[in-house]
Scaffold this motif. Structure first.
Motif, PDB file in Angstrom:
ATOM      1  N   MET A   2      33.924   9.974  -8.787  1.00  5.86           N
ATOM      2  CA  MET A   2      33.570   9.154  -9.948  1.00  5.86           C
ATOM      3  C   MET A   2      33.079   7.795  -9.462  1.00  5.86           C
ATOM      4  N   PRO A   3      31.945   7.308  -9.970  1.00 10.40           N
ATOM      5  CA  PRO A   3      31.510   5.953  -9.585  1.00 10.40           C
ATOM      6  C   PRO A   3      32.455   4.902 -10.149  1.00 10.40           C
ATOM      7  N   LEU A   4      32.900   4.002  -9.271  1.00 10.60           N
ATOM      8  CA  LEU A   4      33.860   2.966  -9.643  1.00 10.60           C
ATOM      9  C   LEU A   4      33.333   1.613  -9.229  1.00 10.60           C
ATOM     10  N   LEU A   5      33.162   0.728 -10.193  1.00  7.43           N
ATOM     11  CA  LEU A   5      32.791  -0.659  -9.950  1.00  7.43           C
ATOM     12  C   LEU A   5      34.072  -1.443  -9.721  1.00  7.43           C
ATOM     13  N   LEU A   6      34.244  -1.968  -8.509  1.00  6.83           N
ATOM     14  CA  LEU A   6      35.478  -2.631  -8.092  1.00  6.83           C
ATOM     15  C   LEU A   6      35.193  -4.115  -7.909  1.00  6.83           C
ATOM     16  N   MET A   7      35.914  -4.974  -8.643  1.00  4.12           N
ATOM     17  CA  MET A   7      35.519  -6.380  -8.735  1.00  4.12           C
ATOM     18  C   MET A   7      36.653  -7.333  -8.400  1.00  4.12           C
ATOM     19  N   HIS A   8      36.355  -8.325  -7.562  1.00  2.00           N
ATOM     20  CA  HIS A   8      37.307  -9.360  -7.189  1.00  2.00           C
ATOM     21  C   HIS A   8      37.190 -10.544  -8.135  1.00  2.00           C
ATOM     22  N   VAL A  62      31.629   0.960  -5.628  1.00  3.03           N
ATOM     23  CA  VAL A  62      30.638  -0.108  -5.572  1.00  3.03           C
ATOM     24  C   VAL A  62      31.407  -1.416  -5.752  1.00  3.03           C
ATOM     25  N   ALA A  63      31.434  -2.231  -4.696  1.00  2.00           N
ATOM     26  CA  ALA A  63      32.220  -3.472  -4.716  1.00  2.00           C
ATOM     27  C   ALA A  63      31.291  -4.650  -4.453  1.00  2.00           C
ATOM     28  N   PRO A  64      30.809  -5.306  -5.490  1.00  2.00           N
ATOM     29  CA  PRO A  64      29.902  -6.435  -5.288  1.00  2.00           C
ATOM     30  C   PRO A  64      30.643  -7.727  -4.979  1.00  2.00           C
ATOM     31  N   SER A  65      29.987  -8.615  -4.260  1.00  2.00           N
ATOM     32  CA  SER A  65      30.394 -10.013  -4.248  1.00  2.00           C
ATOM     33  C   SER A  65      29.919 -10.629  -5.555  1.00  2.00           C
ATOM     34  N   LEU A  66      30.824 -11.234  -6.310  1.00  2.00           N
ATOM     35  CA  LEU A  66      30.415 -11.833  -7.572  1.00  2.00           C
ATOM     36  C   LEU A  66      29.266 -12.810  -7.351  1.00  2.00           C
TER      37      LEU A  66
END
Length: 384
Positions: A95-101, A134-138
């Motif tokens: 499952m695609p997961l958007l992971l955010m700090h 998918v873990a972006p830098s904000l």
């Protein structure tokens, strides 16, 4: 046509590392305020051990290699070059997961939890629970920052991430998870971009803090409003300066690595489940990897912007709006604020999992990666 991502590898110039060491060697320390250590902020004795360790023993190249072990990309999106990790899942149908700090975190929060999410079988789990992360830098944080770029509030961050997931990466629907401003962004996605969101899992509840107590509060509600009042009085000074005069603060923290480390280390001590010793919850190297990323990118000033936007605009969840997508929540005991379910469900109308965790605090992905990964998997298992 959607923009094309470009592979990215982090490589800080040797000259920048040498400059950092020089600045650390020239640190001018303040005196220690009276009374107990940490009573008025970051303790002097602690800083007198942290600064020389950062200068002489900390291995930035090892931390750089740890991040570079994951596939990274940059893509021109919404007027900036957005940085993100994109790690394929190992399972039959990830499952695609958007992971955010959030703040003062970074993608370094996720190095231990990403393998547990993408390859659960490696840790004794079920490969059917695998996620593609998918873990972006904000925007405005770390590797998603260049000087002079536009500033983003939470609404703009959510819109940018929605386009990253759907237009750039082609995920028609995706899961979202976050703490701190990552939780704000996940909640905003669940309101403004709900059609693409399978569900959200958060470890900080984004409840407006100026709501009055109910006329006949329960015991749990009384505890929450008392804790909230104490927190607003004693622990929100950083929000006021970051939310009103962010540019002024940025000079000191962009110029002084010791100042930057003190500003961030105090939050790691206050917000983690550490019994007063920050390095019992998060290792010194993990702390300094996060601080170093802020230092080398020069992004501390721009990272303040969501605070300014919150002080001068509306709450990211508009008044009267609710988050109706499926929601799961981990209540870590040392989280900065912990509204009870009766308060949370006024905003989150579709709470499907609510777990009281035995230990952990604000930086849950770093403090308790195994426990948080298990909760994320358990929540989304029913939504696959």
């Amino acid at each position: 046509m959607a923009p094309t991502p470009v592979p990215f590898t982090l490589s800080v110039p040797d000259s920048d590392i040498a400059d950092l060491k020089t600045r650390l060697a020239l640190t001018r320390f303040p005196d220690q305020a009276p009374d107990a250590p940490w009573a008025y902020g970051t303790d002097l004795d602690y800083m007198k051990t942290l600064v020389p360790y950062w200068r002489d023993q900390f291995d930035w190249r090892a931390q750089e290699a740890a991040l570079n072990a994951f596939p990274q990309f940059k893509v021109p999106l919404h007027g900036i070059d957005l940085h993100y990790l994109h790690v394929p899942g190992q399972g039959p149908a990830p499952m695609p997961l958007l992971l955010m700090h959030g703040w003062p975190g970074s993608v370094y929060e996720f190095l231990d939890i990403i393998p547990r999410l993408t390859d659960p079988a490696r840790f004794g789990g079920d490969p059917a629970d695998a996620f593609t992360v998918v873990a972006p830098s904000l925007p405005g944080y770390g590797l998603s920052f260049t000087p002079g770029q536009p500033r983003f509030d939470i609404e703009a961050i959510a819109a940018c991430f929605a386009d990253l997931m759907t237009d750039v990466l082609g995920y028609r629907r995706y899961a979202a998870q976050g703490g701190d401003y990552g939780a704000f962004t996940a909640s905003r996605l669940g309101v403004a971009h709900a059609a693409g969101v399978i569900g959200i899992h958060i470890n900080l509840l984004t409840i407006q803090r100026d709501r009055p107590p109910p006329p006949n509060p329960t015991e749990a509600e009384q505890r929450y409003f008392a804790e909230l009042a104490a927190w607003l009085k004693e622990e929100t000074g950083y929000q006021w300066i970051q939310g009103t005069k962010p540019q002024t603060l940025a000079y000191g923290l962009t110029d002084s690595p010791a100042g930057l480390a003190a500003w961030i280390a105090e939050k790691f001590r206050t917000w983690t489940d550490c019994n007063g010793d920050p390095e019992s919850a998060i290792s010194r190297d993990h702390l300094l990897a996060n601080v170093s990323l802020y230092w080398f990118t020069g992004a501390i000033g721009s990272s303040f912007w969501p605070y300014y936007a919150r002080k001068h605009g509306q709450w990211p969840i508009p008044s009267g709006a609710t988050v109706d997508v499926p929601m799961g929540y981990c209540a870590f005991p040392k989280e900065i604020i912990r509204p009870p379910r009766s308060v949370a469900q006024q905003m989150y109308t579709n709470i499907q999992r609510w777990t009281e965790m035995p230990r952990g605090g604000h930086f849950a992905a770093m403090e308790q990666p195994e426990a948080l990964a298990a909760e994320i998997a358990a929540f989304f298992r029913g939504l696959r």
